[in-house]
Design a protein around this motif. Structure first.
Motif, mmCIF file in Angstrom:
data_model
loop_
_atom_site.group_PDB
_atom_site.id
_atom_site.type_symbol
_atom_site.label_atom_id
_atom_site.label_comp_id
_atom_site.label_asym_id
_atom_site.label_seq_id
_atom_site.Cartn_x
_atom_site.Cartn_y
_atom_site.Cartn_z
ATOM 1 N N UNK A 78 0.549 -1.491 -0.051
ATOM 2 C CA UNK A 78 -0.091 -0.197 -0.024
ATOM 3 C C UNK A 78 0.739 1.009 -0.273
ATOM 4 N N UNK A 79 0.152 2.458 -0.886
ATOM 5 C CA UNK A 79 0.983 3.462 -0.479
ATOM 6 C C UNK A 79 1.399 4.009 1.172
ATOM 7 N N UNK A 80 0.436 3.473 2.094
ATOM 8 C CA UNK A 80 0.908 4.160 3.682
ATOM 9 C C UNK A 80 2.036 2.954 3.563
ATOM 10 N N UNK A 81 2.682 1.893 3.860
ATOM 11 C CA UNK A 81 3.432 1.165 3.843
ATOM 12 C C UNK A 81 4.873 2.278 2.853
ATOM 13 N N UNK A 82 5.261 2.338 1.838
ATOM 14 C CA UNK A 82 6.201 2.914 1.541
ATOM 15 C C UNK A 82 5.596 4.075 1.406
ATOM 16 N N UNK A 83 5.361 5.161 2.484
ATOM 17 C CA UNK A 83 5.697 6.094 2.593
ATOM 18 C C UNK A 83 6.314 5.897 4.534
ATOM 19 N N UNK A 84 5.788 5.222 5.040
ATOM 20 C CA UNK A 84 6.549 4.479 5.972
ATOM 21 C C UNK A 84 8.274 3.835 6.109
ATOM 22 N N UNK A 85 8.292 3.469 4.463
ATOM 23 C CA UNK A 85 9.519 3.119 4.395
ATOM 24 C C UNK A 85 10.326 4.205 4.161
ATOM 25 N N UNK A 86 9.720 5.284 3.545
ATOM 26 C CA UNK A 86 10.371 6.511 3.062
ATOM 27 C C UNK A 86 11.084 6.977 3.916
ATOM 28 N N UNK A 87 10.073 7.514 5.015
ATOM 29 C CA UNK A 87 10.573 8.516 6.459
ATOM 30 C C UNK A 87 11.385 7.655 7.120
ATOM 31 N N UNK A 88 11.908 5.962 7.097
ATOM 32 C CA UNK A 88 12.662 5.612 7.858
ATOM 33 C C UNK A 88 14.487 6.316 7.231
ATOM 34 N N UNK A 89 14.737 6.105 5.505
ATOM 35 C CA UNK A 89 15.132 6.151 5.095
ATOM 36 C C UNK A 89 15.475 7.775 5.148
ATOM 37 N N UNK A 90 15.101 8.609 5.239
ATOM 38 C CA UNK A 90 15.147 10.672 5.372
ATOM 39 C C UNK A 90 15.051 10.543 6.452
ATOM 40 N N UNK A 91 14.933 10.001 8.094
ATOM 41 C CA UNK A 91 15.203 9.694 9.194
ATOM 42 C C UNK A 91 16.780 9.631 9.320
ATOM 43 N N UNK A 92 17.528 9.097 8.501
ATOM 44 C CA UNK A 92 18.507 8.560 8.708
ATOM 45 C C UNK A 92 19.798 9.299 8.374
ATOM 46 N N UNK A 93 18.566 9.866 7.068
ATOM 47 C CA UNK A 93 19.573 11.298 6.290
ATOM 48 C C UNK A 93 20.344 12.607 6.693
ATOM 49 N N UNK A 94 18.288 12.647 7.567
ATOM 50 C CA UNK A 94 18.556 13.668 7.999
ATOM 51 C C UNK A 94 19.612 13.483 9.228
ATOM 52 N N UNK A 95 19.249 12.492 10.429
ATOM 53 C CA UNK A 95 20.386 12.301 11.213
ATOM 54 C C UNK A 95 21.648 12.563 11.158
ATOM 55 N N UNK A 96 22.191 12.087 9.834
ATOM 56 C CA UNK A 96 23.557 11.811 9.093
ATOM 57 C C UNK A 96 23.967 13.233 8.761
ATOM 58 N N UNK A 97 22.878 13.919 8.201
ATOM 59 C CA UNK A 97 22.951 15.866 7.996
ATOM 60 C C UNK A 97 23.499 15.860 9.434
ATOM 61 N N UNK A 98 22.988 16.060 10.454
ATOM 62 C CA UNK A 98 23.565 16.445 11.996
ATOM 63 C C UNK A 98 24.262 15.842 12.435
ATOM 64 N N UNK A 99 24.524 15.004 11.672
ATOM 65 C CA UNK A 99 26.645 13.870 12.291
ATOM 66 C C UNK A 99 26.016 13.218 13.691
ATOM 67 N N UNK A 100 25.012 12.330 13.159
ATOM 68 C CA UNK A 100 24.131 11.476 13.909
ATOM 69 C C UNK A 100 23.603 12.072 15.510
ATOM 70 N N UNK A 101 22.796 13.461 15.150
ATOM 71 C CA UNK A 101 21.787 13.400 15.969
ATOM 72 C C UNK A 101 20.828 13.216 16.168
#
Length: 349
Positions: free
Chosen positions: A322-345
Motif C-alpha cells: 500500500x502507499x501507506x507502507x511505502x510512505x513509512x519505508x521512506x520515512x525511515x530512510x529520510x530519518x537516517x539522512x536527516x540524522x546523518x546531516x546533523x552528524x548523528x543527532x
C-alpha cells in the motif's frame, strides 16, 4: 492467491532499464493474469527500442510517446491499469495523472523523493481515489519468500527479540547502468541514490521486525566515499525499534564486494538472513541449525498480488504494498539522512 478470471489489461509507462529487464518479463511470465496492450515513453526512440527487444512477435502492444501519447493511453477505456517506472523526480506526477484517469496503478518504489511529497500523494489518494482504484507501490522485498520466513521466525521461534544487526555491502561501481541514469547521476533531491536504494532495506526491516511504523529513534552518521556516487553512499546507525528492539545498521554502496546480512537475536534463539554469494536468492539460518535456501520470488508475487487487488474490491486494502507502507519505508530512510546531516543527532520518528 487467486488468479483473475480475465487477464488484467495494462499499459506500461516508462521504457527504461528496470521496465525492460524486470517489469515486461514479469508480465510476460503470467499471460493468464496480465495482457500488456500499450507501452508509453516520454521519448519515441526509447519505446521503439523496448518493443523491438521484448516483443519480437507478430502482435506487440500499441506504442505511444510524448504528452499526446500519454493522454491517449489514459483515455483508453481498454486500459484497466498502468505500471509505472519513471525517474523519481517526475514519477509522482504521472501516478497522480493515472489515478485521476481512473486507472489502477502499480508504481515503482520509492513512493516519492521526499516524505513531504509522499504525504501529499497518500492524502490525495485516500481522500479522492482509494474507494475506486488500487494504488500499489512496488516493493518486492515485502513479498520475498525468505524475508517472509524470517518475519515468521522472529514472531514465533526465537522468543522475545531484543537485538538486530543489518550489514549491507552492495557495490555500485562506475559502470553500473542503473547508477548512470541521468536522474540518479544528477539527483534533484537530498539523498539522491541512497533514497532509491536503501528503501529496500527499510522495507525489509519493517517486514521482519514488525510494528506499524518501525523505528522509534535513529542516530546515524552518513558520508560519501565514492566519487562516482553523487550522494551519501555509506552509513553507520544506531536504531531503537518501537517494540524496544535495539539495533545497528552498517551500510555502504562504495565497496567492492557483496554482503547482505540481517541477524535478529531473541531470548530463545536467533535468525540470520543472508544474500547468497553463489547465485540468486537467500540463505536463512534459524538457531544456528540447518540452512534454509530460498530463490528470489518477490517481483512475481507483488505483481500477482496487485492483479488480485484490482480484480477483487475486497482485497484492495489487503495487499502489502500500500502507499501507506511505502510512505513509512521512506520515512525511515529520510530519518537516517536527516540524522546523518546533523552528524548523528537523534531523530525521533
Amino acid at each position: 492467491m487467486n488468479e483473475p478470471t480475465q487477464p488484467l489489461r495494462v499499459a506500461v509507462l516508462g521504457a527504461g532499464i528496470f521496465t525492460t529487464n524486470s517489469h515486461i518479463p514479469t508480465i510476460q511470465r503470467h499471460p493468464e493474469v496480465f495482457q500488456c496492450i500499450a507501452v508509453w515513453s516520454r521519448r519515441e526512440e526509447s519505446v521503439n527500442k523496448l518493443i523491438e527487444k521484448k516483443f519480437p512477435g507478430d502482435a506487440p502492444p500499441q506504442v505511444y510517446s510524448g504528452d499526446d501519447g500519454l493522454n491517449e493511453v489514459l483515455k483508453n477505456d481498454k486500459v484497466e491499469a498502468v505500471i509505472i517506472a519513471l525517474p523519481l523526480d517526475v514519477q509522482p506526477h504521472y501516478v497522480t495523472m493515472a489515478l485521476q484517469s481512473g486507472k489502477h496503478v502499480l508504481s515503482e518504489k520509492p513512493i516519492a523523493a521526499t516524505l513531504e511529497e509522499a504525504k501529499k500523494m497518500v492524502d490525495l489518494y485516500q481522500e479522492q481515489y482509494s474507494s475506486q482504484v488500487v494504488w500499489s507501490v512496488a516493493e518486492n522485498y515485502r513479498y520475498e519468500p525468505a524475508i517472509l520466513r524470517a518475519a515468521e521466525v522472529v514472531s514465533h521461534e526465537i522468543g522475545n527479540p531484543y537485538l538486530f544487526s543489518l550489514t549491507i555491502r552492495n557495490p555500485f561501481k562506475p559502470d553500473n547502468p542503473y547508477l548512470n541514469t541521468q536522474w540518479r547521476n544528477k539527483p534533484s533531491w537530498y539523498g539522491g541514490f541512497f533514497v532509491d536504494s536503501f528503501v529496500h532495506a527499510t522495507a525489509m526491516l519493517r517486514a521482519v521486525l514488525g510494528g506499524k511504523k518501525g523505528a522509534k529513534t535513529i542516530s546515524a552518521i552518513t558520508s560519501s566515499r565514492a566519487e562516482h556516487i553523487p550522494s551519501a553512499d555509506t552509513m553507520a546507525a544506531n536504531v531503537e525499534w518501537e517494540s524496544g528492539i535495539q539495533g545497528i545498521i552498517s551500510c555502504t554502496y562504495a565497496c567492492s564486494y557483496l554482503k547482505y546480512e540481517l541477524e535478529v537475536i531473541g531470548t530463545e534463539g536467533s535468525v540470520i538472513l543472508q544474500r547468497k554469494l553463489d547465485g540468486p536468492g537467500y540463505n536463512l539460518i534459524v538457531n544456528n541449525d540447518e540452512v534454509e535456501e530460498f530463490g528470489f520470488g518477490g517481483l512475481d508475487a507483488e505483481f500477482l498480488s496487485f492483479a488480485e487487488a484490482c480484480e477483487s474490491s475486497s482485497s484492495k486494502e489487503s495487499h502489502r504494498n500500500s502507499p501507506e507502507e511505502a510512505m513509512m519505508d521512506l520515512a525511515l530512510v529520510e530519518a537516517c539522512l536527516n540524522s546523518g546531516k546533523e552528524r548523528g543527532k537523534q531523530v525521533v520518528l
